[in-house]
Scaffold this active site. Sequence first.
Site, short mmCIF file in Angstrom:
data_model
loop_
_atom_site.label_atom_id
_atom_site.label_comp_id
_atom_site.label_asym_id
_atom_site.label_seq_id
_atom_site.Cartn_x
_atom_site.Cartn_y
_atom_site.Cartn_z
N HIS A 1 0.83 -1.20 0.00
CA HIS A 1 0.00 0.00 0.00
C HIS A 1 0.87 1.26 0.00
O HIS A 1 0.56 2.23 -0.70
CB HIS A 1 -0.92 -0.03 1.22
CG HIS A 1 -1.69 1.23 1.43
ND1 HIS A 1 -1.32 2.18 2.36
CD2 HIS A 1 -2.79 1.72 0.82
CE1 HIS A 1 -2.17 3.19 2.32
NE2 HIS A 1 -3.07 2.94 1.40
N GLU B 1 2.11 1.91 -3.42
CA GLU B 1 1.03 2.47 -4.26
C GLU B 1 0.98 3.99 -4.12
O GLU B 1 0.85 4.71 -5.11
CB GLU B 1 -0.29 1.84 -3.84
CG GLU B 1 -1.52 2.51 -4.40
CD GLU B 1 -2.65 2.59 -3.38
OE1 GLU B 1 -3.18 3.70 -3.20
OE2 GLU B 1 -2.98 1.54 -2.78
N HIS B 2 1.13 4.49 -2.90
CA HIS B 2 1.16 5.95 -2.68
C HIS B 2 2.39 6.59 -3.33
O HIS B 2 2.29 7.65 -3.94
CB HIS B 2 1.19 6.24 -1.17
CG HIS B 2 -0.15 6.19 -0.51
ND1 HIS B 2 -0.64 7.23 0.25
CD2 HIS B 2 -1.09 5.22 -0.47
CE1 HIS B 2 -1.84 6.91 0.71
NE2 HIS B 2 -2.12 5.69 0.30
N GLU C 1 -4.32 7.98 7.56
CA GLU C 1 -5.27 7.05 6.92
C GLU C 1 -5.65 5.92 7.87
O GLU C 1 -6.81 5.52 7.95
CB GLU C 1 -4.66 6.50 5.63
CG GLU C 1 -5.62 5.68 4.79
CD GLU C 1 -5.03 5.21 3.47
OE1 GLU C 1 -5.73 4.51 2.73
OE2 GLU C 1 -3.85 5.55 3.19
#
Length: 418
Positions: free
Chosen positions: A46, A49-50, A126
């Site tokens: 993840h 991905e950022h 997040e």
Amino acid sequence: MIYKTVLENGIRVVAERIPSVRSVSIGLWVNVGSRDEEADEHGVSHFLEHMFFKGTQTRSSKEIALAADQLGGELNAFTTRETTTFYAKVLDEHAVTMVDLLSDIFHASLFDPVEVEKESQVILEEIKMVEDDPEDFIYDLHIEETWQGSALAHSILGTPESVSGMTREKILRYIQRAYDPREMVISLAGRFDLVPMMKHLEAAFGKYKNDASHLHPRRSPKITPNIQVKKRKLEQVHLCIGTAGLSYLDPSRYALYLLNTILGGGSSSRLFQEVREERGWAYSIYSSPSFCLDGGLFTVYAGTSPKNVSKVIDIVLKMLHKVKKEGVDSEELSRAKDQTKGSILLSMESTSTRMCRIAKEEIHFGRNFSLKEVAREIDKVSLPEIQVLANLLFQEETLSLTAIGQVNRKMFPQHLVI
């Protein structure tokens, strides 16, 4: 018709031309996710991905955002437990430009240590955001306990500790280990010229090599039945009651779609009608199957007042018991088939949905399933097949419950009984 080709480096391309629309959706799918991370890498899929959007050799992060916005398009990404996807949607006239932008962030991202540090703070926020949303958070808790000991149990976002400890070096090591072109799929759906687009994709992505990749074999998850209660000051108690599900490769998956629709898949479902409409004990109650390569879960979610917790749990367990013992009737099954087929057909009006569909089919099965073929499989599901599946899945040995709210363990039964 789905067109399929393989680029020089092994990346598969699947494409569906839809001349009647003006958009094209493009996805770069990598068949790795949080279940493929090692112990010191939790959250790296993840995080990566950022980071692909945080600057390349030729564009800053702001310039990447401006480039997508100026096209009037969408550029984003998402991570699951088994895949990582970078996708875009744009008008057909800008499709080639968007491919170039995707290629730039994939091939030329800098992973600047300063940006890594800043993004770790973003992802920590997040994580807090998810924990502040009990309907989201309870699913993470439920999976963590139910699949404990499996890599599938780990949060996709990682932990505050693993995210705070993320470094450029760790990200680059993960790319080298996990990003194998033979485990990548590019999917397109919408309006585009096939031959020029295939040539452009070959030029943009066909040279990527990674001879050092070495993914570890995925280990099948085992269910650990449990009752987990987390006290938190909330107005409602949020519940997950879950049991075994199916792999997305299982031929009985169509029967599970229909069983889910009948039990809790919509406003006409048994659970919705009984708990919300008849008794008014919940605003939100539904069931959902989740699939992975080698297993799955079937989960019922409900949000209710503390005084109604035991009654809602009792109804859910009785519903599972009833479908095991009595099955479903022909009218329910017929409605579920029409509802499921209608939902699939309506979703196909979106190029994004079609892009995702053909990519997942290629990753999971290595082939495409036509809508007629899917409808035929749904129509073949029989009443006995539904009941056999319910008896297979709804077992006390795999039954778990997770609750968040102003509750304590004494409010729940010692054991869950179907």
